[in-house]
Design an enzyme around this catalytic site. Structure first.
Site, PDB file in Angstrom:
ATOM      1  CG  PHE A   1      40.063  52.016  38.536  1.00 23.33           C
ATOM      2  CD1 PHE A   1      40.720  50.806  38.437  1.00 23.33           C
ATOM      3  CD2 PHE A   1      40.317  52.814  39.638  1.00 23.33           C
ATOM      4  CE1 PHE A   1      41.630  50.396  39.416  1.00 23.33           C
ATOM      5  CE2 PHE A   1      41.215  52.419  40.629  1.00 23.33           C
ATOM      6  CZ  PHE A   1      41.872  51.206  40.516  1.00 23.33           C
ATOM      7  N   GLY A   2      35.570  51.797  38.496  1.00 26.02           N
ATOM      8  CA  GLY A   2      34.551  52.277  39.429  1.00 26.02           C
ATOM      9  C   GLY A   2      34.653  51.485  40.721  1.00 26.02           C
TER      10      GLY A   2
ATOM     11  CB  ILE B   1      33.081  46.161  40.653  1.00 26.33           C
ATOM     12  CG1 ILE B   1      31.715  46.094  41.364  1.00 26.33           C
ATOM     13  CG2 ILE B   1      33.633  44.761  40.404  1.00 26.33           C
ATOM     14  CD1 ILE B   1      30.607  45.470  40.536  1.00 26.33           C
TER      15      ILE B   1
ATOM     16  NE  ARG C   1      33.039  57.101  30.299  1.00 24.01           N
ATOM     17  CZ  ARG C   1      31.809  56.730  30.512  1.00 24.01           C
ATOM     18  NH1 ARG C   1      31.253  56.847  31.709  1.00 24.01           N
ATOM     19  NH2 ARG C   1      31.088  56.227  29.540  1.00 24.01           N
TER      20      ARG C   1
ATOM     21  NE  ARG D   1      24.404  43.480  33.347  1.00 22.76           N
ATOM     22  CZ  ARG D   1      24.569  43.265  34.668  1.00 22.76           C
ATOM     23  NH1 ARG D   1      25.609  42.549  35.084  1.00 22.76           N
ATOM     24  NH2 ARG D   1      23.712  43.727  35.532  1.00 22.76           N
TER      25      ARG D   1
ATOM     26  CD  GLU E   1      24.193  36.331  31.888  1.00 20.89           C
ATOM     27  OE1 GLU E   1      25.175  36.989  31.498  1.00 20.89           O
ATOM     28  OE2 GLU E   1      23.665  36.474  32.977  1.00 20.89           O
TER      29      GLU E   1
ATOM     30  CG  HIS F   1      25.186  36.967  36.035  1.00 22.30           C
ATOM     31  ND1 HIS F   1      24.656  37.702  34.995  1.00 22.30           N
ATOM     32  CD2 HIS F   1      25.569  37.875  36.967  1.00 22.30           C
ATOM     33  CE1 HIS F   1      24.728  38.995  35.295  1.00 22.30           C
ATOM     34  NE2 HIS F   1      25.267  39.119  36.484  1.00 22.30           N
TER      35      HIS F   1
ATOM     36  N   GLY G   1      28.320  36.588  40.379  1.00 19.65           N
ATOM     37  CA  GLY G   1      28.966  37.733  41.027  1.00 19.65           C
ATOM     38  C   GLY G   1      28.461  38.059  42.429  1.00 19.65           C
TER      39      GLY G   1
HETATM   40  N1  LIG Z   1      28.814  39.595  37.409  1.00 12.27           N
HETATM   41  C1  LIG Z   1      27.984  40.140  38.280  1.00 12.27           C
HETATM   42  O1  LIG Z   1      27.237  39.463  38.976  1.00 12.27           O
HETATM   43  C2  LIG Z   1      27.971  41.618  38.472  1.00 12.27           C
HETATM   44  C3  LIG Z   1      27.692  42.117  39.743  1.00 12.27           C
HETATM   45  C4  LIG Z   1      27.671  43.485  39.928  1.00 12.27           C
HETATM   46  C5  LIG Z   1      27.933  44.335  38.859  1.00 12.27           C
HETATM   47  N2  LIG Z   1      28.197  43.817  37.640  1.00 12.27           N
HETATM   48  C6  LIG Z   1      28.480  44.733  36.524  1.00 12.27           C
HETATM   49  O2  LIG Z   1      29.558  45.555  36.907  1.00 12.27           O
HETATM   50  C7  LIG Z   1      29.296  46.878  36.477  1.00 12.27           C
HETATM   51  C8  LIG Z   1      30.115  47.867  37.262  1.00 12.27           C
HETATM   52  O3  LIG Z   1      29.592  48.018  38.564  1.00 12.27           O
HETATM   53  P1  LIG Z   1      30.176  49.160  39.536  1.00 12.27           P
HETATM   54  O4  LIG Z   1      29.363  49.145  40.769  1.00 12.27           O
HETATM   55  O5  LIG Z   1      31.648  49.047  39.620  1.00 12.27           O
HETATM   56  O6  LIG Z   1      29.819  50.455  38.672  1.00 12.27           O
HETATM   57  P2  LIG Z   1      30.570  51.854  38.681  1.00 12.27           P
HETATM   58  O7  LIG Z   1      29.639  52.791  37.996  1.00 12.27           O
HETATM   59  O8  LIG Z   1      31.053  52.180  40.047  1.00 12.27           O
HETATM   60  O9  LIG Z   1      31.857  51.586  37.778  1.00 12.27           O
HETATM   61  C9  LIG Z   1      31.857  51.516  36.396  1.00 12.27           C
HETATM   62  C10 LIG Z   1      33.009  52.374  35.900  1.00 12.27           C
HETATM   63  O10 LIG Z   1      33.190  52.140  34.493  1.00 12.27           O
HETATM   64  C11 LIG Z   1      33.525  53.392  33.918  1.00 12.27           C
HETATM   65  N3  LIG Z   1      33.298  53.325  32.480  1.00 12.27           N
HETATM   66  C12 LIG Z   1      32.127  53.345  31.815  1.00 12.27           C
HETATM   67  N4  LIG Z   1      32.343  53.212  30.501  1.00 12.27           N
HETATM   68  C13 LIG Z   1      33.683  53.117  30.336  1.00 12.27           C
HETATM   69  C14 LIG Z   1      34.510  52.952  29.208  1.00 12.27           C
HETATM   70  N5  LIG Z   1      34.022  52.883  27.974  1.00 12.27           N
HETATM   71  N6  LIG Z   1      35.852  52.866  29.415  1.00 12.27           N
HETATM   72  C15 LIG Z   1      36.363  52.931  30.661  1.00 12.27           C
HETATM   73  N7  LIG Z   1      35.622  53.094  31.769  1.00 12.27           N
HETATM   74  C16 LIG Z   1      34.297  53.179  31.596  1.00 12.27           C
HETATM   75  C17 LIG Z   1      32.649  54.401  34.644  1.00 12.27           C
HETATM   76  O11 LIG Z   1      33.118  55.711  34.503  1.00 12.27           O
HETATM   77  C18 LIG Z   1      32.761  53.879  36.077  1.00 12.27           C
HETATM   78  O12 LIG Z   1      33.861  54.424  36.738  1.00 12.27           O
HETATM   79  C19 LIG Z   1      27.779  47.010  36.616  1.00 12.27           C
HETATM   80  O13 LIG Z   1      27.253  48.028  35.801  1.00 12.27           O
HETATM   81  C20 LIG Z   1      27.293  45.642  36.229  1.00 12.27           C
HETATM   82  O14 LIG Z   1      26.981  45.577  34.856  1.00 12.27           O
HETATM   83  C21 LIG Z   1      28.222  42.489  37.429  1.00 12.27           C
HETATM   84  O1  LIG Z   2      24.313  44.202  38.185  1.00 12.25           O
HETATM   85  C1  LIG Z   2      24.316  43.457  39.164  1.00 12.25           C
HETATM   86  O2  LIG Z   2      24.138  43.868  40.327  1.00 12.25           O
HETATM   87  C2  LIG Z   2      24.595  41.987  38.970  1.00 12.25           C
HETATM   88  O3  LIG Z   2      24.829  41.642  37.653  1.00 12.25           O
HETATM   89  C3  LIG Z   2      23.563  41.112  39.587  1.00 12.25           C
HETATM   90  O4  LIG Z   2      23.767  41.077  40.930  1.00 12.25           O
END
Ligand SMILES: NC(=O)c1ccc[n+]([C@@H]2O[C@H](COP(=O)([O-])OP(=O)(O)OC[C@H]3O[C@@H](n4cnc5c(N)ncnc54)[C@H](O)[C@@H]3O)[C@@H](O)[C@H]2O)c1
Ligand SMILES: O=C(O)[C@H](O)CO
Length: 308
Positions: free
Chosen positions: A146-147, A149, A170, A228, A257, A275, A277
């Site tokens: 719950f960060g 995104i 967490r 991921r 991937e 991919h 996003g």
């Molecule tokens: N599909 C895409 O194109 C795309 C785009 C952007 C990001 N992403 C992925 O999304 C991820 C999240 O991005 P964000 O900006 O929200 O990051 P963020 O750091 O704001 O949020 C991630 C959250 O996950 C929590 N977390 C970590 N491990 C955990 C676990 N085992 N159990 C529960 N919670 C846990 C963290 O504490 C954090 O709150 C990125 O790291 C990236 O890999 C994918």
């Molecule tokens: O981590 C990210 O930002 C995405 O997977 C690519 O934009």
């Protein structure tokens, strides 16, 4: 990179822009660390421990990652080599949450399957029980991670679709709409109609979604992954889908991937995106600008804007 970002990079820095879009080879990664002051890598460019070990005295001092996810960079090894790391948080949030909703709606409403039917020319016309899907409004969504995104997805689910929102994190989260924190992943998986993954990749979350978690889900439930690929045990997911343990999946990312297993590609109940996003002109420009803001701060001897 987009034209706007390329123009700024050329105007402000002495820059070499790689034309290929494939991941850097091992030799290119070594050269990047050896010959450049700053490198702007992206997902797929595996700056692992071995790469840093290969270049004992790197010229590089900053990896300004293009993307928020940095699981392809061994940050501890970079630090030990005297290399800072930055990423692009925030710039990606809304677009990625939108793709999660796209996957959720497409999978629940069988949109990919319907589109393939129309394109095939075999559609016989509307009838009362044609291609019935899952009604998303009012359903229960569970969000793992719950960060930024995760919360943006929850917001869309609550305000856009009147969904009940539970999450696994967490720490306690207090957004401006009602949410419930789950005690465990299995408990969350068992209680929701849609389970959405929004955690970072890396060793800690590799195969978080196991056969046990999938087995706990309802047979009518959907799994959505925008995080991921490696967060899901893909072989276990295929088995769960084949055995009808879950009803469907919407995937933007894959364990190996860009290899997408033939079994998944054959299944009508899965939605498969490449991919996508952050794939909009505006967002890729914002990501590039933030990466360059970090570069500019570093060059000016200032604190990084978004350090990892
Ligand atoms: N599909 C895409 O194109 C795309 C785009 C952007 C990001 N992403 C992925 O999304 C991820 C999240 O991005 P964000 O900006 O929200 O990051 P963020 O750091 O704001 O949020 C991630 C959250 O996950 C929590 N977390 C970590 N491990 C955990 C676990 N085992 N159990 C529960 N919670 C846990 C963290 O504490 C954090 O709150 C990125 O790291 C990236 O890999 C994918
Ligand atoms: O981590 C990210 O930002 C995405 O997977 C690519 O934009």
């Amino acid at each position: 990179m987009t034209a706007a970002v390329e123009a700024r990079a050329r105007a402000e820095f002495d820059v070499e822009i790689r034309a290929e879009t494939s991941p850097l080879t091992q030799e290119e990664r070594r050269r990047a660390l050896r010959d450049f002051d700053i490198v702007v890598p992206t997902l797929g460019d595996a700056f692992d421990e071995a790469t840093f070990a290969d270049v004992p005295e790197p010229r590089c001092r900053l990896l300004a990652n293009f993307g928020v996810g940095f699981n392809h960079i061994d940050v501890a090894a970079a630090k030990a080599a005297g290399i800072a790391v930055s990423n692009t948080p925030g710039a990606v949030t809304d677009a990625t949450a939108d793709i999660a909703m796209t996957l959720m709606l497409m999978t629940a409403r069988r949109a990919g399957e319907g589109e393939r039917l129309v394109r095939s020319g075999a559609w016989q016309g509307w009838h009362p029980t044609q291609m019935l899907g899952l009604h998303l409004t009012g359903k229960h969504v569970g969000i793992v991670g719950f960060g930024r995104i995760g919360e943006a997805i929850a917001r869309r689910c609550h305000y856009g679709f009147a969904m009940e929102v539970s999450y696994l994190a967490r720490s306690n989260k207090t957004p401006d709409f009602p949410v419930t924190r789950a005690n465990s992943l299995v408990e969350l998986a068992a209680s929701v109609d849609v389970l959405v993954l929004a955690v970072p990749g890396g060793a800690e979350t590799r195969h978080l979604i196991t056969a046990e978690v999938l087995g706990a889900m309802r047979s009518t439930a959907l799994l959505i992954n925008i995080a991921r690929g490696e967060v899901v045990d893909e072989a276990a997911l295929i088995a769960a889908l084949e055995q009808g343990q879950i009803a469907g999946a919407g995937l933007d990312v894959y364990e190996f991937e860009p290899k997408v297993p033939e079994a998944l590609r054959q299944m009508d109940q899965v939605t498969l995106l490449p991919h996508l996003g952050t794939a909009t002109e505006e967002v890729r420009s914002d990501m590039g600008q933030l990466a360059l803001d970090n570069v500019a701060a570093f060059v000016a001897g200032q604190a990084l804007v978004t350090p990892v």
